[in-house]
Design a protein around this motif. Structure first.
Motif, mmCIF file in Angstrom:
data_model
loop_
_atom_site.group_PDB
_atom_site.id
_atom_site.type_symbol
_atom_site.label_atom_id
_atom_site.label_comp_id
_atom_site.label_asym_id
_atom_site.label_seq_id
_atom_site.Cartn_x
_atom_site.Cartn_y
_atom_site.Cartn_z
ATOM 1 N N LYS A 50 35.758 -6.117 -30.620
ATOM 2 C CA LYS A 50 35.997 -5.262 -29.898
ATOM 3 C C LYS A 50 37.648 -5.013 -29.823
ATOM 4 N N TYR A 51 38.534 -5.992 -29.623
ATOM 5 C CA TYR A 51 39.830 -5.912 -29.525
ATOM 6 C C TYR A 51 40.315 -5.345 -30.864
ATOM 7 N N ILE A 52 40.003 -5.895 -32.190
ATOM 8 C CA ILE A 52 40.178 -5.192 -33.472
ATOM 9 C C ILE A 52 39.779 -3.954 -33.816
ATOM 10 N N PHE A 53 38.663 -3.687 -33.342
ATOM 11 C CA PHE A 53 38.005 -2.313 -33.870
ATOM 12 C C PHE A 53 38.618 -1.107 -33.125
ATOM 13 N N ASN A 54 38.581 -1.509 -31.435
ATOM 14 C CA ASN A 54 38.850 -0.568 -30.471
ATOM 15 C C ASN A 54 40.350 -0.140 -30.382
ATOM 16 N N ILE A 55 41.218 -1.208 -30.525
ATOM 17 C CA ILE A 55 42.534 -1.224 -30.228
ATOM 18 C C ILE A 55 43.378 -1.419 -31.517
ATOM 19 N N GLY A 56 43.314 -2.430 -31.923
ATOM 20 C CA GLY A 56 44.044 -2.798 -32.991
ATOM 21 C C GLY A 56 45.312 -4.010 -32.400
ATOM 22 N N GLU A 57 45.706 -4.709 -33.446
ATOM 23 C CA GLU A 57 46.873 -5.548 -32.914
ATOM 24 C C GLU A 57 47.955 -5.024 -32.874
ATOM 25 N N GLN A 58 48.372 -3.820 -33.453
ATOM 26 C CA GLN A 58 49.755 -3.219 -33.573
ATOM 27 C C GLN A 58 49.870 -2.405 -31.860
ATOM 28 N N GLU A 59 48.685 -1.834 -31.790
ATOM 29 C CA GLU A 59 48.593 -0.863 -30.623
ATOM 30 C C GLU A 59 48.345 -1.597 -29.347
ATOM 31 N N ALA A 60 47.937 -2.830 -29.250
ATOM 32 C CA ALA A 60 47.757 -3.534 -28.149
ATOM 33 C C ALA A 60 48.534 -3.339 -26.845
ATOM 34 N N ASP A 61 49.872 -3.752 -27.100
ATOM 35 C CA ASP A 61 50.959 -3.981 -26.366
ATOM 36 C C ASP A 61 51.126 -2.638 -25.620
ATOM 37 N N ALA A 62 51.136 -1.406 -26.434
ATOM 38 C CA ALA A 62 51.489 -0.218 -26.013
ATOM 39 C C ALA A 62 50.242 0.475 -25.312
ATOM 40 N N LEU A 63 49.076 0.113 -25.429
ATOM 41 C CA LEU A 63 47.831 0.420 -24.554
ATOM 42 C C LEU A 63 48.032 -0.213 -23.384
ATOM 43 N N LEU A 64 48.390 -1.493 -23.258
ATOM 44 C CA LEU A 64 48.388 -2.251 -21.761
ATOM 45 C C LEU A 64 49.532 -1.973 -21.206
ATOM 46 N N ARG A 65 50.833 -1.617 -21.750
ATOM 47 C CA ARG A 65 51.772 -0.849 -20.863
ATOM 48 C C ARG A 65 51.323 0.316 -20.209
ATOM 49 N N GLY A 66 50.866 1.320 -21.115
ATOM 50 C CA GLY A 66 50.305 2.607 -20.397
ATOM 51 C C GLY A 66 49.500 2.425 -19.188
ATOM 52 N N VAL A 67 48.152 1.577 -19.462
ATOM 53 C CA VAL A 67 47.416 1.519 -18.422
ATOM 54 C C VAL A 67 47.949 0.783 -17.381
ATOM 55 N N ALA A 68 48.723 -0.059 -17.393
ATOM 56 C CA ALA A 68 49.254 -0.930 -16.314
ATOM 57 C C ALA A 68 50.160 -0.040 -15.375
ATOM 58 N N GLU A 69 51.066 0.828 -16.122
ATOM 59 C CA GLU A 69 51.894 1.608 -15.319
ATOM 60 C C GLU A 69 51.129 2.560 -14.560
ATOM 61 N N SER A 70 50.159 3.058 -15.339
ATOM 62 C CA SER A 70 49.302 4.166 -14.429
ATOM 63 C C SER A 70 48.771 3.537 -13.434
ATOM 64 N N ALA A 71 48.078 2.450 -13.301
ATOM 65 C CA ALA A 71 47.315 1.891 -12.393
ATOM 66 C C ALA A 71 48.400 1.469 -11.297
ATOM 67 N N MET A 72 49.481 1.063 -11.543
ATOM 68 C CA MET A 72 50.669 0.752 -10.475
ATOM 69 C C MET A 72 51.155 1.941 -9.847
ATOM 70 N N ARG A 73 51.267 2.925 -10.620
ATOM 71 C CA ARG A 73 51.613 4.208 -9.718
ATOM 72 C C ARG A 73 50.441 4.664 -8.813
ATOM 73 N N GLU A 74 49.264 4.527 -9.322
ATOM 74 C CA GLU A 74 48.246 4.956 -8.374
ATOM 75 C C GLU A 74 48.152 4.272 -7.220
ATOM 76 N N THR A 75 48.437 2.592 -7.284
ATOM 77 C CA THR A 75 48.453 2.068 -6.120
ATOM 78 C C THR A 75 49.547 2.308 -5.221
ATOM 79 N N ILE A 76 50.814 2.327 -5.815
ATOM 80 C CA ILE A 76 52.016 2.672 -4.917
ATOM 81 C C ILE A 76 51.694 4.068 -4.201
ATOM 82 N N GLY A 77 51.272 5.005 -5.013
ATOM 83 C CA GLY A 77 51.095 6.278 -4.495
ATOM 84 C C GLY A 77 50.478 6.454 -3.238
ATOM 85 N N ALA A 78 49.456 5.434 -3.131
ATOM 86 C CA ALA A 78 48.356 5.535 -1.909
ATOM 87 C C ALA A 78 49.208 4.551 -0.650
ATOM 88 N N ARG A 79 50.215 4.302 -0.764
ATOM 89 C CA ARG A 79 50.868 3.414 0.393
ATOM 90 C C ARG A 79 52.255 3.868 0.659
#
Length: 396
Positions: free
Chosen positions: A196-225
Motif C-alpha cells: 500500500k505504501y509503494i502503490f498509494n504513496i511512493g517513497e518520494q512522495e511520503a514525506d510531502a504527504l505526511l507534512r501536509g496531513v500533519a499540518e492540516s490536522a494540527m491547524r484543525e486541533t488548534i483552531g478549536a481551542r
C-alpha cells in the motif's frame, strides 16, 4: 640497432616501387621521402595488419574455417567465427547466466520487498536472499521497521509556523511526527502495508504527504481551542487529538502508515507581539491573585459571621423559652394564690405580706433600736457595719 626497410622498397635513390615506410606502416617524419617522384609525406596506419592481429586473438577462442579461395594462401581470405550449434549454445548459456545472476537481490533485516510483475503487484519478500525474473519483475525495497521523522515548523525550516486559535489569537506551533510502515498482517483480500505504501504513496512522495496531513490536522486541533490552554496546560490534549486526526486521514488514503507519536515544542506567540502578550498574561495573573486573596478572606469571615448569627439565634430562642416558661409558672402560681385568697382572705393577705417583707428585708442589714431603752443616751451606731455590702439575694 637502426631500422632497415625489409619490404623491398628502397630508400633514397633506390629502384623500389613505392615510398619508404617506417616500422608502424608509415613513412618517417621529415624530408626523407621518395625523391624519384613519390609522395613526400607519411601515410595512414595499415588497417590490414590491425585486423590480422585481431583475428589471431579470436582464433584462440572460436574454431576457424579456411579463407576464401582455398586455404591460407588464397587471396582476400581470413579466419572467421564458425556459426555452428556449439557456438550458439555457448552464447546462449552465457546470456542466460548473466540474466539469472542479475535477478538475485537481498532484503536487509527489518525490510520487505514489494514484487511487481509487468507493473502489477505479485508478492512480498522478507529479509534474506531472493530472486526475481529480470526485465519481467521488479522489486521495491521498503524498511518496514525504520522509524522516520517529519518536522513541521521550527528552526529546522527557518521560520515560524503560525496558526489561528478559536479566540482569534495567533500562536507559533512547531512539532515533529514520527511514523513507520504498519507491521500488522494484512486482512484477507487486502495488500500488505508495504505494498500500500509503494502503490498509494511512493517513497518520494511520503514525506510531502505526511507534512501536509500533519499540518492540516494540527491547524484543525488548534483552531478549536483558545490560546491560553494551548500555551499553558493543554498541550498533552492537543498532541493526542492531532495523532488521532493524522492517523484517520492516513487510513482513509489507505497508505499503510502508522503514526508512532507527535512531539510538540513549547507553543509561543509571534515575536512581534510577545512583549504585549507577556503584559496581558501578567495582568491576568495579578487579577487571579487578587480574586484568590479576596476569596480566601471571604472564606475566613463568612463562616465566623454565620456561626455568630446562629449562636445569637439560638440564644434568643433559649431566652424566649425561658421567659415563656417563667411567665407560665407565675401565672399558675397566681392562680393558686387566688384560689387560696378566695377561701381565706385574711390569712392569705397576712401570708402575702410576710412573704413580701421577708423577700424585701431579708437580704438587707438591719439595726433594731428600742426607743424605750437608753433614753437620754446617744445610741451607738456602728457605721462600718452599716456600710457593709448586703448579702446576695438567695435564689428562688
Amino acid at each position: 640497432m637502426p631500422w632497415t626497410d625489409n619490404s623491398g622498397n628502397s630508400g633514397n635513390g633506390g629502384n623500389g616501387r613505392g615510398p619508404t615506410r617506417g616500422p608502424w606502416g608509415q613513412g618517417p617524419r621529415g624530408g626523407g621521402g621518395n625523391q624519384g617522384g613519390g609522395k613526400g609525406q607519411g601515410e595512414p596506419p595499415d588497417l590490414d595488419e590491425l585486423l590480422k592481429a585481431s583475428r589471431q586473438r579470436l582464433k584462440r577462442v572460436f574454431p576457424q574455417r579456411g579463407g576464401r579461395g582455398g586455404g591460407a594462401g588464397g587471396g582476400g581470405g581470413g579466419p572467421a567465427i564458425e556459426l555452428n550449434p556449439r557456438t550458439f549454445g555457448l552464447g546462449a548459456a552465457g546470456l542466460a547466466l548473466l540474466w539469472a545472476l542479475s535477478g538475485v537481490y537481498q532484503i536487509g533485516p527489518g525490510g520487505q520487498g514489494v514484487i511487481t510483475t509487468f507493473g502489477k503487484y505479485s508478492g512480498i519478500s522478507g529479509p534474506g536472499l531472493h530472486w526475481c525474473a529480470p526485465l519481467i519483475q521488479q522489486v521495491a525495497k521498503v524498511g518496514v521497521e525504520d522509524q522516520r521523522t517529519t518536522q513541521i515548523g521550527g528552526s529546522g525550516e527557518g521560520g515560524e509556523n503560525l496558526m489561528l486559535t478559536s479566540d482569534r489569537n495567533i500562536v507559533d506551533i512547531s512539532f515533529a511526527v514520527q511514523w513507520k510502515i504498519k507491521s500488522e498482517p494484512p486482512t484477507e483480500g487486502q495488500k500488505p502495508n508495504a505494498a500500500k505504501y509503494i502503490f498509494n504513496i511512493g517513497e518520494q512522495e511520503a514525506d510531502a504527504l505526511l507534512r501536509g496531513v500533519a499540518e492540516s490536522a494540527m491547524r484543525e486541533t488548534i483552531g478549536a481551542r483558545q490560546l491560553e490552554p494551548i500555551i499553558t496546560s493543554g498541550q498533552a490534549e492537543v498532541v493526542s487529538q492531532t495523532v488521532l486526526r493524522i492517523q484517520a486521514v492516513l487510513d482513509a488514503y489507505d497508505t499503510g502508515i502508522e503514526v508512532i507519536r507527535v512531539t510538540m515544542d513549547k507553543p509561543d506567540v509571534p515575536g512581534e507581539v510577545r512583549d504585549a502578550f507577556a503584559d496581558v498574561i501578567k495582568a491576568r495573573n495579578e487579577k487571579t491573585q487578587l480574586i484568590n486573596e479576596a476569596e480566601r478572606e471571604s472564606n475566613k469571615i463568612v463562616p465566623v459571621a454565620e456561626g455568630d448569627a446562629q449562636r445569637i439565634v439560638e440564644e434568643a430562642r433559649a431566652y424566649a423559652s425561658q421567659v415563656e416558661s417563667k411567665a407560665i409558672g407565675e401565672a399558675e402560681r397566681f392562680s393558686r394564690i387566688f384560689e387560696e385568697y378566695r377561701r381565706a382572705k385574711d390569712v392569705t393577705k397576712q401570708r402575702m405580706y410576710l412573704e413580701t417583707m421577708e423577700k424585701v428585708l431579708g437580704p438587707m442589714n438591719k439595726i433594731m433600736i428600742d426607743d424605750k431603752a437608753g433614753k437620754g443616751v446617744v445610741p451607738y451606731l456602728p457605721l462600718t457595719e452599716l456600710t457593709r455590702k448586703p448579702a446576695t439575694e438567695p435564689q428562688q
